[in-house]
Design a protein around this motif. Sequence first.
Motif, short mmCIF file in Angstrom:
data_model
loop_
_atom_site.label_atom_id
_atom_site.label_comp_id
_atom_site.label_asym_id
_atom_site.label_seq_id
_atom_site.Cartn_x
_atom_site.Cartn_y
_atom_site.Cartn_z
N ARG A 143 -32.67 -50.82 -35.47
CA ARG A 143 -31.88 -52.04 -35.33
C ARG A 143 -32.78 -53.28 -35.39
O ARG A 143 -32.49 -54.25 -36.07
N GLU A 152 -27.87 -55.90 -41.27
CA GLU A 152 -26.99 -55.28 -40.28
C GLU A 152 -27.14 -53.76 -40.37
O GLU A 152 -27.41 -53.22 -41.44
N TRP A 154 -25.23 -50.00 -38.76
CA TRP A 154 -24.14 -49.41 -38.00
C TRP A 154 -24.06 -47.92 -38.32
O TRP A 154 -24.73 -47.42 -39.21
#
Length: 185
Positions: A143, A152, A154
């Motif tokens: 991260r 980003e 996820w």
Amino acid sequence: KRMDEMILALLDFSRVGRKTEEMKLIDTRSSLDEALAFLAPEIKNSGGRINVSGEWVKLIASRDEITRLLQNLMGNALKYHLADKVVEVDVNAKIKGDIFQVTVSDNGIGIEPTQIKRLFKVFSRLQSRSHFEGSGVGLALCRKIVEHHDGEIWVESEGEGQGAMFKFTLPIKEVSDEKHDKTDH
């Protein structure tokens, strides 16, 4: 031994953006190949396969950080697998406008959707240490690397036993010619 591992993991975490290679134009496929070379023993020991596809680009990034990011995500896919299944990891890259997106998907143990929010935090482990080794810092490091590159990260998973799909995006920034800019003025 465990304390040493945790301290080393925290040192790695603290170095992101400070003690790493400078941001410059890198070939993401070269970073992937380097990560695969580091993972060769784990790939062999797991008996699994890592399948690579897609369009790998050149972009402005810290080469060692991108290599580490890919190594951590693929390494986790190899580590968190079901004992009765051959490990299958798919790594795909694609370009969406000015965004480079990488997906690392596996047929591993999966993640309970209610636990996904905990994944990218330091020392947050979802699995018992007796089943899987690790410091609990790897995904937090991923991260931090992605955020250092203005991207980003996820994960998607349908639940336990369903595998997981980790995705990250990085902006594809224009390469500026600083020498040219300075001589024009």
